[in-house]
Design an enzyme around this catalytic site. Sequence first.
Site, PDB file in Angstrom:
ATOM      1  N   LYS A  48       0.842  -1.207   0.000  1.00 50.90           N
ATOM      2  CA  LYS A  48       0.000   0.000   0.000  1.00 50.90           C
ATOM      3  C   LYS A  48       0.869   1.246   0.000  1.00 50.90           C
ATOM      4  O   LYS A  48       0.619   2.203  -0.737  1.00 50.90           O
ATOM      5  CB  LYS A  48      -0.918  -0.005   1.239  1.00 50.90           C
ATOM      6  CG  LYS A  48      -2.029  -1.044   1.168  1.00 50.90           C
ATOM      7  CD  LYS A  48      -2.757  -1.176   2.497  1.00 50.90           C
ATOM      8  CE  LYS A  48      -3.806  -2.288   2.425  1.00 50.90           C
ATOM      9  NZ  LYS A  48      -4.506  -2.494   3.689  1.00 50.90           N
ATOM     10  N   GLN A  92      -4.582  -1.521   9.799  1.00 59.60           N
ATOM     11  CA  GLN A  92      -4.425  -2.794   9.086  1.00 59.60           C
ATOM     12  C   GLN A  92      -5.090  -3.926   9.876  1.00 59.60           C
ATOM     13  O   GLN A  92      -4.837  -4.091  11.059  1.00 59.60           O
ATOM     14  CB  GLN A  92      -2.929  -3.072   8.873  1.00 59.60           C
ATOM     15  CG  GLN A  92      -2.647  -4.326   8.077  1.00 59.60           C
ATOM     16  CD  GLN A  92      -3.174  -4.246   6.638  1.00 59.60           C
ATOM     17  OE1 GLN A  92      -3.137  -3.186   6.014  1.00 59.60           O
ATOM     18  NE2 GLN A  92      -3.695  -5.355   6.141  1.00 59.60           N
ATOM     19  N   ASP A 115     -10.538   3.371   4.227  1.00 54.27           N
ATOM     20  CA  ASP A 115     -10.991   1.989   4.015  1.00 54.27           C
ATOM     21  C   ASP A 115     -12.522   1.908   3.949  1.00 54.27           C
ATOM     22  O   ASP A 115     -13.077   0.857   3.639  1.00 54.27           O
ATOM     23  CB  ASP A 115     -10.491   1.069   5.144  1.00 54.27           C
ATOM     24  CG  ASP A 115      -9.205   0.336   4.752  1.00 54.27           C
ATOM     25  OD1 ASP A 115      -8.835   0.363   3.556  1.00 54.27           O
ATOM     26  OD2 ASP A 115      -8.574  -0.263   5.643  1.00 54.27           O
TER      27      ASP A 115
END
Length: 313
Positions: A48, A92, A115
Site C-alpha cells: 500500500k 491494518q 478503508d
Amino acid sequence: MELLDGTPVAKRIREEAAALARAFTPPPRLAVILLGSDPASETYVEAKKRAAREVGIRAETVRLPAGAPPEALLDAIGRANGDPDVDGVLVQMPLEPGHDVSRVLDAIDPRKDVDGLHPENVGLLHQGRPRFVPCTPAGIVALLDHYRVPLSGRRAVVLGRSGLVGRPLAALLTAQDATVTVCHSRTRDLPDVCREADLLVAAIGRPGFVTSEFVRPEFVRPGATVVDVGINRIASLEDAPPNLRKSERIRQAIATKGRAIIGDVDFDDVSGVAAAITPVPGGVGPLTVAMLIRNTVEAARLRRGGRGAERTS
Ligand code: NAP
C-alpha cells in the site's frame, strides 16, 4: 473465455489519482496503523505504501508492538485523526485477539476513513450516497465497468457476507440495478443458488471452493462472469484441496517461490464454462490497492477543498 485482468485497470486508476494528487501542496498523506508484525499484514502495508508513494502520496506506518493494549491503538488513531497534516487513516486488519474491531473502526475520523469501514461511511453507502467505499468492492465494480460486464437487471450472487467485501459489494451491485443474492456458510443448496448467477463473486477464503462441470459440484452456469476475490496462501500441495493438486501453475509456484496464492475459485475448471473470469493473482488484488490510492486523494479533496491548493501545515 475472457480474462478479466485487473492490472491495466488498476494502472489507469493510479494514473488518474496521481494527476489529482499533484494538485495538492503538500501532497496527500496516508497514515497506516499496524499493530504487531504479522508477515501477511507487513506485506500488505508495504504494498500500500509503495503504491501510494508511486503516485506522490506521502505514506507512513504507525507501528505498535505486538501485544499493545487497546488504549494504545485508540490513542494512535486519535493522534492521526487530530493531525491536520494527515488526510487518510487506516488500521491494518486483522487485529490481534483482545481488540474490539467495532470500537477501533468507530474511533477513526469518518472523513479520513479511506478503508470506508466507519459506520457513517457504511451507512452512506447503503443509503446510496457513498463517500468512502471499501476498496475491494469498489475495485470489483471498477473492473466490471472496465470490461463492460452488464449489471442492470442481471442476477448477481455474492458468496460471502463480510463487512469488508460481501455486504458492501451487494450494496454497490444493487445500486447498479443488479438483482443480488448474498450467500454464506448457512446457505442451503449453495451450488444451485450460485448457478442462477449471471455474475458470481466468490469472497469466502476457501481455496478452490467454487468448481464447475469437470470437478463438481457445479457452481457456475455456462456463460457466467466469475470474480474471484479469495487470497489463500499455501506452502505445499498437500495444503491444497484435491481438485487443485494437479494444477501446473500451483505446482510451479510452490517449486519456485515456496508458496502459491490461490483464489476461492478452481480456475482451471471454471474457466472452461465461464464467459469471463478474474485470475488470482492479478485480478481483484491490484484494484484494491488502486482504490485505496483513489480514496486517499478523495480524503485530501474532502478536507482541503476541490483544487487542493489550501495548505494544511
Ligand atoms: P471473512 O470475513 O472470513 O468472510 C468470509 C465469508 O465467507 C463469511 O460470510 C462466511 O460465512 C463465508 N463462508 C466461509 N466459508 C463458506 C462456505 N464453505 N460456504 C459458504 N460461505 C462461506 O473473509 P473476507 O474478509 O470477506 O475475505 C474473503 C476472501 O477474500 C479471503 O480469501 C481474503 O483473503 C480475500 N480478500 C481479498 C482481497 C483482495 O484484495 N483481493 C481483499 C479482501 C479480502 P459466514 O458469515 O456464515 O461465516
